[in-house]
Write a protein that holds these residues in place. Structure first.
Motif, PDB file in Angstrom:
ATOM      1  N   VAL A  62       0.854  -1.182   0.000  1.00 40.37           N
ATOM      2  CA  VAL A  62       0.000   0.000   0.000  1.00 40.37           C
ATOM      3  C   VAL A  62       0.894   1.237   0.000  1.00 40.37           C
ATOM      4  O   VAL A  62       1.872   1.311   0.762  1.00 40.37           O
ATOM      5  N   LEU A  63       0.560   2.196  -0.849  1.00 40.02           N
ATOM      6  CA  LEU A  63       1.372   3.411  -0.946  1.00 40.02           C
ATOM      7  C   LEU A  63       0.451   4.597  -1.194  1.00 40.02           C
ATOM      8  O   LEU A  63      -0.517   4.498  -1.949  1.00 40.02           O
ATOM      9  N   TYR A  64       0.748   5.708  -0.532  1.00 43.07           N
ATOM     10  CA  TYR A  64       0.005   6.936  -0.803  1.00 43.07           C
ATOM     11  C   TYR A  64       0.974   8.082  -1.054  1.00 43.07           C
ATOM     12  O   TYR A  64       2.184   7.909  -0.943  1.00 43.07           O
ATOM     13  N   GLU A  65       0.408   9.253  -1.408  1.00 45.83           N
ATOM     14  CA  GLU A  65       1.098  10.432  -1.926  1.00 45.83           C
ATOM     15  C   GLU A  65       1.406  10.218  -3.408  1.00 45.83           C
ATOM     16  O   GLU A  65       2.224   9.379  -3.787  1.00 45.83           O
ATOM     17  N   SER A  66       0.728  10.986  -4.252  1.00 45.02           N
ATOM     18  CA  SER A  66       0.756  10.734  -5.695  1.00 45.02           C
ATOM     19  C   SER A  66       2.159  10.778  -6.293  1.00 45.02           C
ATOM     20  O   SER A  66       2.502   9.937  -7.140  1.00 45.02           O
ATOM     21  N   ARG A  67       2.986  11.718  -5.880  1.00 44.44           N
ATOM     22  CA  ARG A  67       4.324  11.809  -6.469  1.00 44.44           C
ATOM     23  C   ARG A  67       5.213  10.658  -6.010  1.00 44.44           C
ATOM     24  O   ARG A  67       6.059  10.190  -6.776  1.00 44.44           O
ATOM     25  N   ALA A  68       5.024  10.207  -4.790  1.00 37.74           N
ATOM     26  CA  ALA A  68       5.768   9.029  -4.316  1.00 37.74           C
ATOM     27  C   ALA A  68       5.364   7.800  -5.123  1.00 37.74           C
ATOM     28  O   ALA A  68       6.213   6.977  -5.484  1.00 37.74           O
ATOM     29  N   ILE A  69       4.084   7.682  -5.409  1.00 34.08           N
ATOM     30  CA  ILE A  69       3.598   6.555  -6.211  1.00 34.08           C
ATOM     31  C   ILE A  69       4.197   6.614  -7.614  1.00 34.08           C
ATOM     32  O   ILE A  69       4.654   5.603  -8.158  1.00 34.08           O
ATOM     33  N   LEU A  70       4.209   7.792  -8.205  1.00 38.20           N
ATOM     34  CA  LEU A  70       4.793   7.954  -9.533  1.00 38.20           C
ATOM     35  C   LEU A  70       6.264   7.567  -9.551  1.00 38.20           C
ATOM     36  O   LEU A  70       6.726   6.865 -10.459  1.00 38.20           O
ATOM     37  N   ARG A  71       7.006   8.041  -8.563  1.00 37.32           N
ATOM     38  CA  ARG A  71       8.434   7.716  -8.501  1.00 37.32           C
ATOM     39  C   ARG A  71       8.634   6.205  -8.371  1.00 37.32           C
ATOM     40  O   ARG A  71       9.520   5.621  -9.001  1.00 37.32           O
ATOM     41  N   TYR A  72       7.812   5.593  -7.541  1.00 34.85           N
ATOM     42  CA  TYR A  72       7.922   4.147  -7.297  1.00 34.85           C
ATOM     43  C   TYR A  72       7.739   3.350  -8.583  1.00 34.85           C
ATOM     44  O   TYR A  72       8.570   2.499  -8.929  1.00 34.85           O
ATOM     45  N   TYR A  73       6.668   3.635  -9.316  1.00 35.27           N
ATOM     46  CA  TYR A  73       6.402   2.853 -10.519  1.00 35.27           C
ATOM     47  C   TYR A  73       7.343   3.212 -11.666  1.00 35.27           C
ATOM     48  O   TYR A  73       7.701   2.346 -12.476  1.00 35.27           O
ATOM     49  N   ALA A  74       7.758   4.468 -11.735  1.00 36.37           N
ATOM     50  CA  ALA A  74       8.708   4.854 -12.781  1.00 36.37           C
ATOM     51  C   ALA A  74      10.043   4.133 -12.598  1.00 36.37           C
ATOM     52  O   ALA A  74      10.711   3.769 -13.574  1.00 36.37           O
ATOM     53  N   GLU A  75      10.410   3.895 -11.346  1.00 43.42           N
ATOM     54  CA  GLU A  75      11.659   3.182 -11.048  1.00 43.42           C
ATOM     55  C   GLU A  75      11.479   1.678 -11.183  1.00 43.42           C
ATOM     56  O   GLU A  75      12.309   0.984 -11.788  1.00 43.42           O
ATOM     57  N   LYS A  76      10.398   1.162 -10.635  1.00 39.16           N
ATOM     58  CA  LYS A  76      10.164  -0.285 -10.653  1.00 39.16           C
ATOM     59  C   LYS A  76      10.053  -0.813 -12.081  1.00 39.16           C
ATOM     60  O   LYS A  76      10.538  -1.911 -12.393  1.00 39.16           O
ATOM     61  N   TYR A  77       9.411  -0.039 -12.947  1.00 35.80           N
ATOM     62  CA  TYR A  77       9.216  -0.469 -14.329  1.00 35.80           C
ATOM     63  C   TYR A  77       9.977   0.447 -15.294  1.00 35.80           C
ATOM     64  O   TYR A  77       9.469   0.821 -16.340  1.00 35.80           O
ATOM     65  N   LYS A  78      11.191   0.771 -14.913  1.00 36.17           N
ATOM     66  CA  LYS A  78      11.985   1.729 -15.694  1.00 36.17           C
ATOM     67  C   LYS A  78      12.146   1.294 -17.145  1.00 36.17           C
ATOM     68  O   LYS A  78      12.195   2.127 -18.051  1.00 36.17           O
ATOM     69  N   ASN A  79      12.248   0.002 -17.396  1.00 27.71           N
ATOM     70  CA  ASN A  79      12.481  -0.493 -18.755  1.00 27.71           C
ATOM     71  C   ASN A  79      11.190  -0.878 -19.476  1.00 27.71           C
ATOM     72  O   ASN A  79      11.225  -1.559 -20.492  1.00 27.71           O
ATOM     73  N   GLN A  80      10.070  -0.428 -18.932  1.00 25.10           N
ATOM     74  CA  GLN A  80       8.768  -0.736 -19.538  1.00 25.10           C
ATOM     75  C   GLN A  80       8.035   0.561 -19.829  1.00 25.10           C
ATOM     76  O   GLN A  80       8.037   1.485 -19.027  1.00 25.10           O
ATOM     77  N   GLY A  81       7.394   0.666 -20.989  1.00 29.37           N
ATOM     78  CA  GLY A  81       6.642   1.866 -21.319  1.00 29.37           C
ATOM     79  C   GLY A  81       7.543   3.073 -21.482  1.00 29.37           C
ATOM     80  O   GLY A  81       8.718   2.954 -21.833  1.00 29.37           O
ATOM     81  N   THR A  82       6.994   4.248 -21.210  1.00 30.40           N
ATOM     82  CA  THR A  82       7.738   5.501 -21.348  1.00 30.40           C
ATOM     83  C   THR A  82       8.753   5.647 -20.227  1.00 30.40           C
ATOM     84  O   THR A  82       8.423   5.453 -19.054  1.00 30.40           O
ATOM     85  N   ASP A  83       9.980   5.999 -20.583  1.00 28.12           N
ATOM     86  CA  ASP A  83      10.988   6.278 -19.558  1.00 28.12           C
ATOM     87  C   ASP A  83      10.718   7.677 -19.000  1.00 28.12           C
ATOM     88  O   ASP A  83      10.934   8.680 -19.680  1.00 28.12           O
TER      89      ASP A  83
END
Length: 215
Positions: A62-83
């Motif tokens: 579970v994660l809250y705070e929108s920018r923290a969530i964005l950072r998390y998924y951008a890092e976790k799936y760095k090689n997937q979708g838009t960098d």
């Protein structure tokens, strides 16, 4: 495991959803009626103790705070979708810098405008003309700085679309549409071109089609 996003009709959850679409991550949404204060109910507070939107559930995570969530998924799936973080550590530094600028310089005045121009009348509360005036003045100063920056680079962190640009979408949409203050953007050539670019991305257009703003 499908990611659950709570409160898709509201601005900050939309920030998360557009990021998930850009990263090609499967998700589902859970409706929360903010005007009925469903985000303050005990069950929701178990997920987000501050009673704010959004919160995500990713299995047991579970994660809250929108920018923290964005950072998390951008890092976790760095090689997937838009960098969304850039290719170098220097790119990443600029993304983080401008994401913080959005959070600490851009968001406070535009949030105040949304609350006093749009939300207060709907809630039967008085709007404060002084807050509106001061917020407009602050936002104009921020946009002047953006104009200087965007005269040199296509996007805020450089020549690539990133979290820094994405994070501006939900509240600037209010400015350009519901609040009818598009002149603040249109009077600035490079900010205007930047807005047209990021707001026409397929990911954002999909968010607008799927999840309506509540006001």
């Amino acid at each position: 495991m499908v990611v659950k996003v709570y409160g898709p009709d509201y601005a900050c959850p939309k920030r998360v959803i557009v990021g998930l679409i850009e990263k090609e991550i499967e998700f589902e949404t859970v409706h929360i009626d903010g005007f009925k204060l469903e985000h303050k109910e005990p069950e929701y507070l178990k997920l987000q103790p501050f009673g704010l939107l959004p919160v995500i559930q990713d299995g047991d995570y579970v994660l809250y705070e929108s920018r923290a969530i964005l950072r998390y998924y951008a890092e976790k799936y760095k090689n997937q979708g838009t960098d969304l973080l850039g290719k170098t550590i220097e790119d990443r530094g600029l993304v983080e810098q401008w994401l913080d600028v959005e959070a600490h310089n851009f968001n406070p005045p535009i949030f105040n405008l949304v609350m006093h121009i749009l939300v207060s009348p709907l809630m039967g509360l008085p709007s404060d003309p002084k807050v509106i005036e001061e917020s407009e003045e602050k936002l104009i100063k921020v946009l002047d700085i953006y104009e200087q920056r965007l005269s040199k680079t296509k996007y805020l962190a450089g020549d690539f679309f990133s979290l820094a640009d994405l994070s501006h979408l939900p509240f600037t949409h209010y400015l350009m549409n519901q609040m009818k203050k598009e002149y603040m953007v249109r009077e600035r050539k490079h900010v205007s071109a930047w807005w047209d670019d990021i707001s026409n991305r397929p990911s954002w257009q999909k968010v607008l089609q799927l999840y309506k703003y509540p006001m």
